[in-house]
Design a protein around this motif. Structure first.
Motif, mmCIF file in Angstrom:
data_model
loop_
_atom_site.group_PDB
_atom_site.id
_atom_site.type_symbol
_atom_site.label_atom_id
_atom_site.label_comp_id
_atom_site.label_asym_id
_atom_site.label_seq_id
_atom_site.Cartn_x
_atom_site.Cartn_y
_atom_site.Cartn_z
ATOM 1 N N PRO A 236 48.420 39.176 33.965
ATOM 2 C CA PRO A 236 47.258 39.874 33.405
ATOM 3 C C PRO A 236 45.959 39.644 34.173
ATOM 4 C CG PRO A 236 48.567 38.906 31.659
ATOM 5 C CD PRO A 236 49.158 38.415 32.941
ATOM 6 N N ALA A 237 45.687 38.404 34.578
ATOM 7 C CA ALA A 237 44.426 38.115 35.270
ATOM 8 C C ALA A 237 44.307 38.898 36.573
ATOM 9 C CB ALA A 237 44.303 36.617 35.541
ATOM 10 N N ASP A 238 45.417 39.058 37.283
ATOM 11 C CA ASP A 238 45.403 39.821 38.531
ATOM 12 C C ASP A 238 45.284 41.313 38.257
ATOM 13 O OD1 ASP A 238 45.532 37.545 40.071
ATOM 14 O OD2 ASP A 238 47.709 37.579 40.259
ATOM 15 N N ALA A 239 45.872 41.775 37.163
ATOM 16 C CA ALA A 239 45.713 43.178 36.787
ATOM 17 C C ALA A 239 44.245 43.499 36.555
ATOM 18 C CB ALA A 239 46.527 43.479 35.531
ATOM 19 N N THR A 240 43.545 42.602 35.881
ATOM 20 C CA THR A 240 42.109 42.782 35.647
ATOM 21 C C THR A 240 41.353 42.927 36.973
ATOM 22 O OG1 THR A 240 42.158 41.532 33.568
ATOM 23 C CG2 THR A 240 40.039 41.679 34.707
ATOM 24 N N LYS A 241 41.652 42.022 37.898
ATOM 25 C CA LYS A 241 40.965 42.048 39.194
ATOM 26 C C LYS A 241 41.257 43.336 39.949
ATOM 27 C CE LYS A 241 41.297 37.010 39.697
ATOM 28 N NZ LYS A 241 41.988 35.912 40.433
ATOM 29 N N VAL A 242 42.507 43.750 39.952
ATOM 30 C CA VAL A 242 42.907 44.924 40.720
ATOM 31 C C VAL A 242 42.286 46.198 40.150
ATOM 32 C CG1 VAL A 242 44.911 46.363 41.281
ATOM 33 C CG2 VAL A 242 45.013 43.899 41.626
ATOM 34 N N ILE A 243 42.251 46.327 38.842
ATOM 35 C CA ILE A 243 41.613 47.495 38.218
ATOM 36 C C ILE A 243 40.138 47.558 38.606
ATOM 37 C CG2 ILE A 243 40.909 48.529 36.024
ATOM 38 C CD1 ILE A 243 43.515 47.347 34.826
ATOM 39 N N ARG A 244 39.479 46.404 38.547
ATOM 40 C CA ARG A 244 38.055 46.360 38.880
ATOM 41 C C ARG A 244 37.823 46.660 40.364
ATOM 42 N NH1 ARG A 244 36.751 41.129 37.887
ATOM 43 N NH2 ARG A 244 36.784 41.468 35.636
ATOM 44 N N ILE A 245 38.661 46.103 41.229
ATOM 45 C CA ILE A 245 38.512 46.327 42.673
ATOM 46 C C ILE A 245 38.682 47.810 43.006
ATOM 47 C CG2 ILE A 245 39.558 45.883 44.929
ATOM 48 C CD1 ILE A 245 40.320 43.074 43.792
ATOM 49 N N ALA A 246 39.707 48.447 42.426
ATOM 50 C CA ALA A 246 39.930 49.874 42.683
ATOM 51 C C ALA A 246 38.717 50.700 42.253
ATOM 52 C CB ALA A 246 41.186 50.338 41.948
ATOM 53 N N ALA A 247 38.131 50.353 41.104
ATOM 54 C CA ALA A 247 36.952 51.077 40.639
ATOM 55 C C ALA A 247 35.775 50.871 41.582
ATOM 56 C CB ALA A 247 36.597 50.624 39.227
ATOM 57 N N ASP A 248 35.583 49.645 42.060
ATOM 58 C CA ASP A 248 34.487 49.356 42.996
ATOM 59 C C ASP A 248 34.640 50.122 44.304
ATOM 60 O OD1 ASP A 248 33.381 47.658 41.139
ATOM 61 O OD2 ASP A 248 34.163 45.813 42.063
ATOM 62 N N LEU A 249 35.905 50.376 44.679
ATOM 63 C CA LEU A 249 36.186 51.135 45.903
ATOM 64 C C LEU A 249 36.164 52.639 45.658
ATOM 65 C CD1 LEU A 249 39.149 49.001 47.351
ATOM 66 C CD2 LEU A 249 36.789 49.102 48.226
ATOM 67 N N ASP A 250 35.841 53.024 44.414
ATOM 68 C CA ASP A 250 35.819 54.441 44.018
ATOM 69 C C ASP A 250 37.178 55.095 44.281
ATOM 70 O OD1 ASP A 250 34.656 56.671 42.887
ATOM 71 O OD2 ASP A 250 33.966 57.471 44.816
ATOM 72 N N TRP A 251 38.222 54.351 43.998
ATOM 73 C CA TRP A 251 39.589 54.836 44.158
ATOM 74 C C TRP A 251 40.184 55.045 42.775
ATOM 75 C CZ3 TRP A 251 44.490 51.605 45.436
ATOM 76 C CH2 TRP A 251 45.545 52.466 45.764
ATOM 77 N N HIS A 252 40.655 56.242 42.502
ATOM 78 C CA HIS A 252 41.136 56.576 41.160
ATOM 79 C C HIS A 252 42.512 57.235 41.220
ATOM 80 C CE1 HIS A 252 37.106 55.628 39.761
ATOM 81 N NE2 HIS A 252 36.639 56.398 40.735
ATOM 82 N N PRO A 253 43.524 56.474 41.647
ATOM 83 C CA PRO A 253 44.893 57.015 41.673
ATOM 84 C C PRO A 253 45.484 57.032 40.266
ATOM 85 C CG PRO A 253 44.940 54.702 42.233
ATOM 86 C CD PRO A 253 43.483 55.058 42.038
ATOM 87 N N VAL A 254 46.665 57.620 40.142
ATOM 88 C CA VAL A 254 47.453 57.417 38.921
ATOM 89 C C VAL A 254 47.849 55.949 38.940
ATOM 90 C CG1 VAL A 254 49.568 58.024 37.703
ATOM 91 C CG2 VAL A 254 48.301 59.787 38.966
ATOM 92 N N PHE A 255 47.394 55.193 37.927
ATOM 93 C CA PHE A 255 47.533 53.738 37.943
ATOM 94 C C PHE A 255 48.610 53.326 36.953
ATOM 95 C CE2 PHE A 255 44.891 49.938 39.235
ATOM 96 C CZ PHE A 255 45.808 49.000 38.807
ATOM 97 N N ILE A 256 49.716 52.772 37.453
ATOM 98 C CA ILE A 256 50.816 52.302 36.607
ATOM 99 C C ILE A 256 50.829 50.779 36.626
ATOM 100 C CG2 ILE A 256 53.313 52.297 36.265
ATOM 101 C CD1 ILE A 256 53.391 55.046 37.606
ATOM 102 N N LEU A 257 50.813 50.204 35.440
ATOM 103 C CA LEU A 257 50.664 48.754 35.266
ATOM 104 C C LEU A 257 51.859 48.206 34.506
ATOM 105 C CD1 LEU A 257 48.451 46.441 35.511
ATOM 106 C CD2 LEU A 257 47.715 47.140 33.233
ATOM 107 N N ASN A 258 52.436 47.080 34.960
ATOM 108 C CA ASN A 258 53.588 46.517 34.248
ATOM 109 C C ASN A 258 53.220 46.103 32.832
ATOM 110 O OD1 ASN A 258 52.232 44.225 35.813
ATOM 111 N ND2 ASN A 258 53.537 43.072 34.410
ATOM 112 N N ASN A 259 54.210 46.130 31.956
ATOM 113 C CA ASN A 259 53.970 45.916 30.529
ATOM 114 C C ASN A 259 53.289 44.590 30.208
ATOM 115 O OD1 ASN A 259 55.600 44.462 27.982
ATOM 116 N ND2 ASN A 259 54.603 46.391 27.498
#
Length: 406
Positions: A236-259
């Motif tokens: 979970p902690a890495d998922a948080t970081k990755v979501i935030r990093i993608a947003a900071d990079l203005d990257w908005h792909p279809v984002f699939i996250l493990n359960n």
């Protein structure tokens, strides 16, 4: 005289049967007032976030004990920290069996640790029930009849994501960032299996170590690939970081996250709910922080449980729900055993669950087992985050693993 003899024989047989039953009930780990259950969890080191599952299970049994226990017996839940080390898991499991005298092992976390103890427990015919691992090899009664999984298959979760991509985004480029351990490899392998001949659409995949401090670099590389679909598998902690990093990079792909990394409270909210808008995952349990279930939770055991769980140091909501649901399933098995708490009876009842609807399973997802069906939960449902709550995508999905066991 003959009548008297027949009566005497009947009495002797009855007493013998009663003695045998009593002896069976008093197997190691069981008294008239107590059932001892063993467990190992990563309460420290890199995977300690999942130790919250063990804290949730302890809180659940505390709640049940205050209400009289199970069939008049209190549950003594004995859980130790294996620090995610398989050799430690084996040593602790031996101690639980040979010194703490537990009836069974329940819910121990992680694939490597459960592999390490499986042979020991099966040789001694000690139930290894509802392990906290989605590995298919921990649900094979033909080889290990005393070991039973609980959650859906990790590889099947990956295949479901692959099927979704093929159905809704055919021809789109895919990238993946996955945790470099057994879990991450299994989920990513499931995606590759599901994509089949079009697995070439995975343009870049990066395996990262859980202590990796360069997630920003990895996400930047994935963005530059030009991919439209981003699959993440990690904690979970890495998922948080990755979501935030993608947003900071203005990257908005279809984002699939493990359960297991999809809790609204502990993964999405810290990343910024606006950044997590549109995230997709495959779920089988209710998210405790999802407002969709607020009214329902207020009317069941959840508030009492949460109070005890928080006092036990629990933090991650998804881990809380997972532990609660697994413990609830074990309690159902023990109730079905009645007064016969032999290990054989426990395994028999664990393999006799019929459409059991746990209180925190998503609607439409039930638990069923059988002599050759050792994967209790075989369904998942794709859901998408709308900025506030999880919205279902389509119907409940039955896994290929489920079909293979029929």
């Amino acid at each position: 005289m003959q009548t008297w003899v027949r009566t005497l024989i009947a009495v002797v047989l009855a007493l013998t049967s009663l003695s045998a039953t009593s002896e069976r009930v008093r197997e190691q780990g069981v008294t008239d007032t107590e059932i001892r259950i063993g467990n190992v969890m990563p309460y420290s080191r890199s995977l300690e976030v999942f130790g919250a599952i063990g804290k949730a299970e302890a809180a659940y049994f505390e709640m049940i004990n205050e209400r009289g226990g199970i069939n008049g017996r209190k549950v003594r839940f004995i859980s130790y920290d294996d620090k995610s080390d398989p050799s430690t898991a084996l040593d602790l499991t031996r101690g639980l069996v040979e010194q703490d005298n537990v009836l069974l092992m329940f819910g121990s976390f992680g694939t490597p640790g459960n592999f390490a103890v499986r042979k020991y427990l099966n040789e001694r015919q000690i139930p290894q029930l509802f392990v906290a691992s989605g590995d298919d090899h921990l649900s094979d009664p033909s080889l290990f009849p005393w070991t039973m999984g609980w959650q859906p298959s990790i590889r099947e979760e990956g295949r479901i994501y692959a099927n979704y991509i093929q159905a809704f985004y055919p021809g789109k480029r895919i990238v993946a960032l996955w945790q470099n351990d057994y879990f991450g490899r299994e989920l990513f392998k499931g995606v590759e299996d599901g994509l089949g001949d079009i697995a070439r659409m995975i343009r870049v995949d990066i395996a990262y170590d859980i202590a990796d401090e360069h997630l920003d670099t990895h996400v930047s590389v994935l963005k530059r690939s030009g991919a439209e679909i981003f699959l993440f598998a990690g904690v979970p902690a890495d998922a948080t970081k990755v979501i935030r990093i993608a947003a900071d990079l203005d990257w908005h792909p279809v984002f699939i996250l493990n359960n297991m990394a999809s809790s609204i409270a502990t993964a999405l909210k810290p990343a910024g709910l606006e950044n997590a808008l549109g995230v997709i995952t495959a779920a089988f349990l209710k998210d405790a922080s999802d407002p969709a279930w607020k009214d329902e939770q207020a009317t069941n055991d959840w508030p009492t449980f949460v109070d005890k769980y928080n006092r036990a140091g629990g933090k991650d909501d998804n881990a809380a729900v997972f532990g609660y649901a697994a413990a609830e399933t074990l309690a159902q098995v023990l109730k079905q055993c009645g007064n016969d708490l032999s290990r054989e009876s426990v395994m028999k009842q664990a393999a006799a669950l019929k459409d059991y609807q746990g209180s925190v399973l998503l609607p439409g997802i039930k638990i069923s087992t059988g002599p050759w069906n050792f994967r209790p939960i075989k369904h998942l449902r794709l859901v998408q985050f709308d900025g506030r709550t999880w919205q279902p995508i389509g119907e409940v999905l039955e896994t290929a693993f489920s079909n293979a066991q029929k």
